[in-house]
Design a protein around this motif. Structure first.
Motif, PDB file in Angstrom:
ATOM      1  N   GLN A 422       0.845  -1.212   0.000  1.00 25.64           N
ATOM      2  CA  GLN A 422       0.000   0.000   0.000  1.00 25.64           C
ATOM      3  C   GLN A 422       0.879   1.260   0.000  1.00 25.64           C
ATOM      4  O   GLN A 422       0.547   2.251  -0.645  1.00 25.64           O
ATOM      5  CB  GLN A 422      -0.924  -0.007   1.223  1.00 25.64           C
ATOM      6  CG  GLN A 422      -2.060  -1.021   1.072  1.00 25.64           C
ATOM      7  CD  GLN A 422      -2.823  -1.268   2.366  1.00 25.64           C
ATOM      8  OE1 GLN A 422      -2.415  -0.832   3.443  1.00 25.64           O
ATOM      9  NE2 GLN A 422      -3.937  -1.977   2.255  1.00 25.64           N
ATOM     10  N   ASP A 423       2.024   1.198   0.681  1.00 24.43           N
ATOM     11  CA  ASP A 423       2.953   2.342   0.668  1.00 24.43           C
ATOM     12  C   ASP A 423       3.469   2.606  -0.749  1.00 24.43           C
ATOM     13  O   ASP A 423       3.604   3.753  -1.173  1.00 24.43           O
ATOM     14  CB  ASP A 423       4.174   2.068   1.572  1.00 24.43           C
ATOM     15  CG  ASP A 423       3.827   2.202   3.050  1.00 24.43           C
ATOM     16  OD1 ASP A 423       2.733   2.714   3.354  1.00 24.43           O
ATOM     17  OD2 ASP A 423       4.645   1.766   3.879  1.00 24.43           O
ATOM     18  N   LEU A 424       3.771   1.499  -1.464  1.00 21.95           N
ATOM     19  CA  LEU A 424       4.247   1.657  -2.850  1.00 21.95           C
ATOM     20  C   LEU A 424       3.207   2.404  -3.681  1.00 21.95           C
ATOM     21  O   LEU A 424       3.533   3.269  -4.491  1.00 21.95           O
ATOM     22  CB  LEU A 424       4.433   0.279  -3.516  1.00 21.95           C
ATOM     23  CG  LEU A 424       5.683  -0.529  -3.252  1.00 21.95           C
ATOM     24  CD1 LEU A 424       5.649  -1.828  -4.066  1.00 21.95           C
ATOM     25  CD2 LEU A 424       6.908   0.282  -3.666  1.00 21.95           C
ATOM     26  N   ILE A 425       1.945   2.033  -3.449  1.00 22.08           N
ATOM     27  CA  ILE A 425       0.855   2.653  -4.214  1.00 22.08           C
ATOM     28  C   ILE A 425       0.702   4.127  -3.839  1.00 22.08           C
ATOM     29  O   ILE A 425       0.480   4.982  -4.698  1.00 22.08           O
ATOM     30  CB  ILE A 425      -0.467   1.871  -3.995  1.00 22.08           C
ATOM     31  CG1 ILE A 425      -0.317   0.467  -4.597  1.00 22.08           C
ATOM     32  CG2 ILE A 425      -1.663   2.610  -4.580  1.00 22.08           C
ATOM     33  CD1 ILE A 425      -1.453  -0.485  -4.304  1.00 22.08           C
ATOM     34  N   ARG A 426       0.863   4.406  -2.553  1.00 21.21           N
ATOM     35  CA  ARG A 426       0.758   5.813  -2.117  1.00 21.21           C
ATOM     36  C   ARG A 426       1.860   6.647  -2.777  1.00 21.21           C
ATOM     37  O   ARG A 426       1.641   7.768  -3.208  1.00 21.21           O
ATOM     38  CB  ARG A 426       0.870   5.918  -0.593  1.00 21.21           C
ATOM     39  CG  ARG A 426      -0.504   6.023   0.073  1.00 21.21           C
ATOM     40  CD  ARG A 426      -0.378   6.342   1.546  1.00 21.21           C
ATOM     41  NE  ARG A 426       0.182   5.249   2.305  1.00 21.21           N
ATOM     42  CZ  ARG A 426      -0.526   4.201   2.721  1.00 21.21           C
ATOM     43  NH1 ARG A 426      -1.830   4.126   2.474  1.00 21.21           N
ATOM     44  NH2 ARG A 426       0.050   3.228   3.387  1.00 21.21           N
ATOM     45  N   ALA A 427       3.062   6.052  -2.877  1.00 22.99           N
ATOM     46  CA  ALA A 427       4.192   6.793  -3.463  1.00 22.99           C
ATOM     47  C   ALA A 427       4.014   6.962  -4.974  1.00 22.99           C
ATOM     48  O   ALA A 427       4.482   7.937  -5.556  1.00 22.99           O
ATOM     49  CB  ALA A 427       5.498   6.061  -3.167  1.00 22.99           C
ATOM     50  N   ASP A 428       3.361   6.004  -5.623  1.00 22.04           N
ATOM     51  CA  ASP A 428       3.153   6.080  -7.074  1.00 22.04           C
ATOM     52  C   ASP A 428       1.755   5.544  -7.393  1.00 22.04           C
ATOM     53  O   ASP A 428       1.571   4.349  -7.639  1.00 22.04           O
ATOM     54  CB  ASP A 428       4.227   5.244  -7.795  1.00 22.04           C
ATOM     55  CG  ASP A 428       4.013   5.253  -9.304  1.00 22.04           C
ATOM     56  OD1 ASP A 428       3.017   5.860  -9.776  1.00 22.04           O
ATOM     57  OD2 ASP A 428       4.835   4.641 -10.012  1.00 22.04           O
ATOM     58  N   PRO A 429       0.737   6.435  -7.356  1.00 24.84           N
ATOM     59  CA  PRO A 429      -0.655   5.973  -7.508  1.00 24.84           C
ATOM     60  C   PRO A 429      -0.917   5.233  -8.821  1.00 24.84           C
ATOM     61  O   PRO A 429      -1.887   4.468  -8.919  1.00 24.84           O
ATOM     62  CB  PRO A 429      -1.468   7.269  -7.422  1.00 24.84           C
ATOM     63  CG  PRO A 429      -0.586   8.218  -6.659  1.00 24.84           C
ATOM     64  CD  PRO A 429       0.819   7.863  -7.036  1.00 24.84           C
ATOM     65  N   SER A 430      -0.034   5.401  -9.827  1.00 22.61           N
ATOM     66  CA  SER A 430      -0.281   4.673 -11.085  1.00 22.61           C
ATOM     67  C   SER A 430      -0.170   3.163 -10.856  1.00 22.61           C
ATOM     68  O   SER A 430      -0.719   2.359 -11.621  1.00 22.61           O
ATOM     69  CB  SER A 430       0.721   5.111 -12.169  1.00 22.61           C
ATOM     70  OG  SER A 430       1.996   4.550 -11.904  1.00 22.61           O
ATOM     71  N   LEU A 431       0.511   2.763  -9.776  1.00 20.97           N
ATOM     72  CA  LEU A 431       0.674   1.320  -9.502  1.00 20.97           C
ATOM     73  C   LEU A 431      -0.600   0.680  -8.949  1.00 20.97           C
ATOM     74  O   LEU A 431      -0.654  -0.533  -8.752  1.00 20.97           O
ATOM     75  CB  LEU A 431       1.830   1.093  -8.521  1.00 20.97           C
ATOM     76  CG  LEU A 431       3.219   1.448  -9.041  1.00 20.97           C
ATOM     77  CD1 LEU A 431       4.270   1.223  -7.960  1.00 20.97           C
ATOM     78  CD2 LEU A 431       3.562   0.641 -10.294  1.00 20.97           C
ATOM     79  N   ALA A 432      -1.627   1.502  -8.681  1.00 24.34           N
ATOM     80  CA  ALA A 432      -2.896   0.946  -8.204  1.00 24.34           C
ATOM     81  C   ALA A 432      -3.712   0.382  -9.363  1.00 24.34           C
ATOM     82  O   ALA A 432      -4.728  -0.293  -9.154  1.00 24.34           O
ATOM     83  CB  ALA A 432      -3.705   2.020  -7.491  1.00 24.34           C
ATOM     84  N   GLY A 433      -3.265   0.653 -10.585  1.00 23.85           N
ATOM     85  CA  GLY A 433      -4.035   0.233 -11.765  1.00 23.85           C
ATOM     86  C   GLY A 433      -4.082  -1.280 -11.874  1.00 23.85           C
ATOM     87  O   GLY A 433      -3.061  -1.954 -11.721  1.00 23.85           O
ATOM     88  N   PRO A 434      -5.297  -1.864 -12.127  1.00 24.92           N
ATOM     89  CA  PRO A 434      -5.403  -3.312 -12.270  1.00 24.92           C
ATOM     90  C   PRO A 434      -4.637  -3.781 -13.509  1.00 24.92           C
ATOM     91  O   PRO A 434      -4.607  -3.083 -14.533  1.00 24.92           O
ATOM     92  CB  PRO A 434      -6.901  -3.574 -12.421  1.00 24.92           C
ATOM     93  CG  PRO A 434      -7.566  -2.261 -12.563  1.00 24.92           C
ATOM     94  CD  PRO A 434      -6.574  -1.171 -12.296  1.00 24.92           C
ATOM     95  N   LEU A 435      -4.034  -4.965 -13.420  1.00 29.29           N
ATOM     96  CA  LEU A 435      -3.324  -5.510 -14.584  1.00 29.29           C
ATOM     97  C   LEU A 435      -4.302  -6.159 -15.556  1.00 29.29           C
ATOM     98  O   LEU A 435      -3.976  -6.376 -16.713  1.00 29.29           O
ATOM     99  CB  LEU A 435      -2.263  -6.518 -14.123  1.00 29.29           C
ATOM    100  CG  LEU A 435      -1.073  -5.907 -13.354  1.00 29.29           C
ATOM    101  CD1 LEU A 435      -0.192  -7.000 -12.743  1.00 29.29           C
ATOM    102  CD2 LEU A 435      -0.241  -4.994 -14.254  1.00 29.29           C
ATOM    103  N   HIS A 436      -5.504  -6.493 -15.047  1.00 26.34           N
ATOM    104  CA  HIS A 436      -6.549  -7.057 -15.926  1.00 26.34           C
ATOM    105  C   HIS A 436      -7.899  -6.901 -15.235  1.00 26.34           C
ATOM    106  O   HIS A 436      -7.981  -7.127 -14.015  1.00 26.34           O
ATOM    107  CB  HIS A 436      -6.261  -8.542 -16.185  1.00 26.34           C
ATOM    108  CG  HIS A 436      -7.081  -9.100 -17.308  1.00 26.34           C
ATOM    109  ND1 HIS A 436      -8.395  -9.468 -17.167  1.00 26.34           N
ATOM    110  CD2 HIS A 436      -6.757  -9.322 -18.599  1.00 26.34           C
ATOM    111  CE1 HIS A 436      -8.856  -9.913 -18.332  1.00 26.34           C
ATOM    112  NE2 HIS A 436      -7.879  -9.828 -19.223  1.00 26.34           N
TER     113      HIS A 436
END
Ligand SMILES: Cc1cc2nc3c(=O)[nH]c(=O)nc-3n(C[C@H](O)[C@H](O)[C@H](O)COP(=O)(O)OP(=O)(O)OC[C@H]3O[C@@H](n4cnc5c(N)ncnc54)[C@H](O)[C@@H]3O)c2cc1C
Length: 515
Positions: A422-436
């Motif tokens: 969740q920290d990774l996502i907070r630092a880079d919100p684009s990583l919250a995007g679903p892969l599929h």
């Protein structure tokens, strides 16, 4: 650690060959006792059988019928210990045995009471008889014609590859070095003929290195005989490999979250249909095989058998078109020496010591990996005259340990690591995007896998760090190029590498599709 540094190391107390449940369990056990441990895995951790199980942490109801009481009791105890040490990964699951014949309710009812009893203080929920209506509430899609009622009992369920990755992290936390993509290519022997080291190749650099060892443990599962023959070319085979397949469907086949257990299929086996990561997993088969392939393939007859058995119990039609993925594992069953079918071979583990001192541990099951490791390290320490140190894994938390992991939603299998993702996502919100859209995985999981979990390829991420390939092979193929892009960013790879990765993954994933 690079090859040259590995070579300069004094002899390791224990070198383990094989990074499946058995080898990783041994690495955790030995390192947590305070031994100096190196583990080498030829491909990725869990590439073999340990990512291809039915995902049950169980005593094995069917071994009760064979009278294997102590085997069942030991597995039930290990089931309880694993739930205690890895609560983020082991969940209770209710299994319903539907009854269509008058004798089934008393017969299975008594058998399952016995199962409850044998679990003793490590028990999960208590089994119960169900009326026809109660059975239908739990299994709304079951065939109703002739249905009399059912019996419900409880067992454990887990994610096998995820537990393995968490065990790798545990081993490292306890001081072990674990290497993936490092096949053992030969064994070295001292003047006395005793095995005293392992030569392995680092597949990324192409360099070979020798790891000197006081004890070498062969934990290569179905490939155990191949490794034994590195020291003993004429070794009699120990393993009788047998493959089992699973078909994966969408979640609509088991909408109420209960599993089905069919105690006797037409070929006398047990068959399970279980809810797993929002999908339905059905299996398995038991087919003796001669070859131990890295990517075993299902036989058409196995697919047909599972579809026929599912169709006999489900109202909803089940066809080849419904299959989202098929995966195959090979059981490392230990030969009894008396021939017969593999379904009747012992499911207990065996420790075999060759005249060169090479120690092979094979058989058993995922559920009992900790007990197997304890037994194996006891033997290895005695054989190699290592100072005696007690086993401590009974109360050793597995990496990711978290009691309320369910609160992390789709990230719950990561346990305490979910917070870091969740920290990774907070630092880079684009990583919250679903892969599929069909699967719950997000970009941050690929980044996390590369950064923290030793994932090196698209396959590592889509088959074992996430379970995309096992859940829905077509969706996994669609996820390959974005996964390759994210991995390339982490691993410093170029576009040519990405294209090669995507092509290799497509080829592999084609084997998980049912045409
Ligand atoms: C169909 C099926 C369903 C099952 N379901 C369940 C279940 O629900 N519950 C349960 O408790 N158990 C289950 N089992 C049993 C369980 O999965 C296995 O007992 C367990 O995974 C075996 O682990 P392993 O480490 O011995 O073998 P593997 O997982 O195969 O590991 C051996 C490893 O050694 C590596 N290796 C081989 N040669 C070399 C070399 N030269 N150098 C380095 N590495 C090498 C391989 O790449 C592999 O990763 C099931 C098994 C099957 C087949």
């Amino acid at each position: 650690m690079l090859g040259r540094e590995l070579e300069r190391h004094d002899p390791w107390d224990i070198v383990v060959i094989g990074g499946g449940a058995t080898g990783m369990g041994v690495a955790v056990d030995a390192a947590s006792r305070g031994y100096d441990v190196l583990l080498v895995e030829q491909h990725d951790f869990g590439k073999g059988t340990s990512s291809r199980s039915t995902k049950l942490v169980h005593g094995g109801v069917r071994y009760l019928e064979q009278g294997a009481i102590s085997l069942v009791m030991e597995a039930l105890k290990e089931r309880g210990i694993l739930r205690q040490n890895a609560p983020h990964l082991v969940t209770d699951l209710a299994f319903v045995v539907p009854n269509y014949e008058w004798w089934e309710a008393p017969f299975y009812g008594v058998g399952l009471k016995m199962y409850d009893l044998l679990a003793g203080r490590y028990g999960f929920g208590r089994s119960e008889m169900l009326s026809r209506e109660e059975t239908l509430e739990r299994l709304p899609t079951i065939r109703t014609e002739g249905l009399r009622g059912g019996v419900v009992y409880y067992d454990g369920q887990f994610d096998d590859a995820r537990l393995l990755i968490n065990l790798a992290a545990t081993a490292v936390e306890q001081g072990a070095i674990v290497l993936n993509y490092a096949p053992a290519t030969s064994l070295t022997r001292g003047a006395d003929g005793i095995v005293d080291g392992v030569v392995a190749r680092d597949l990324e650099s192409g360099r070979e290195f020798r790891a000197a060892a006081r004890a070498v443990i062969n934990a290569t599962g179905p490939q155990s005989d191949r490794v034994r023959r590195l020291a003993h070319p004429d070794a009699e085979p120990l393993i009788a490999p047998s493959q089992g397949i699973h078909l994966v469907f969408d979640g609509s086949f088991l909408p109420a979250g209960h599993a089905i257990m069919v105690p006797h299929t037409t070929d006398g086996r047990v068959m399970f249909a279980i809810p797993w990561h929002g999908h339905t997993l059905v299996g398995t088969t038991d087919t003796p095989v001669d070859e131990v392939a890295m990517e075993p393939r299902p036989f058409d007859a196995e697919i047909a058998f599972i579809l026929e058995t599912a169709a006999r119990y489900l109202r909803k039609p089940v066809t080849r078109e419904d299959v989202l993925s098929v995966f195959v594992g090979i059981r490392p069953l230990v030969r009894s020496g008396t021939g017969g079918t593999t379904a009747s071979l012992s499911r207990d583990h065996t420790i075999h010591i060759d005249p060169s001192g090479l120690l092979t541990i094979a058989g058993g099951k995922w559920t009992t990996y900790r007990r197997m490791a304890e037994d194996c390290v006891d033997h290895a320490a005695m054989l190699a005259r290592l100072p005696e140190k007690p086993c401590v894994t009974r109360n050793l938390n597995v990496h990711g340990f978290h009691r309320q992991a369910g609160n992390f939603g789709a990230l719950s299998v990561y346990g305490s690591d979910a917070l870091l993702i969740q920290d990774l996502i907070r630092a880079d919100p684009s990583l919250a995007g679903p892969l599929h859209p069909a699967l719950p995985y997000v970009g941050a999981e690929a980044v996390w896998a590369a950064r923290m979990e030793m994932a090196r390829t698209v396959e590592d991420v889509l088959a074992r760090r996430t379970r995309a390939l096992f859940l829905d092979a077509r969706a996994a193929i669609d996820m390959a190029s974005e996964t390759a892009r994210l991995l390339a960013g982490e691993l410093g790879r170029d576009e040519a590498w990405q294209a090669q990765q995507v092509a290799a993954f497509r080829d592999l994933a084609a084997g998980y599709l049912v045409a």
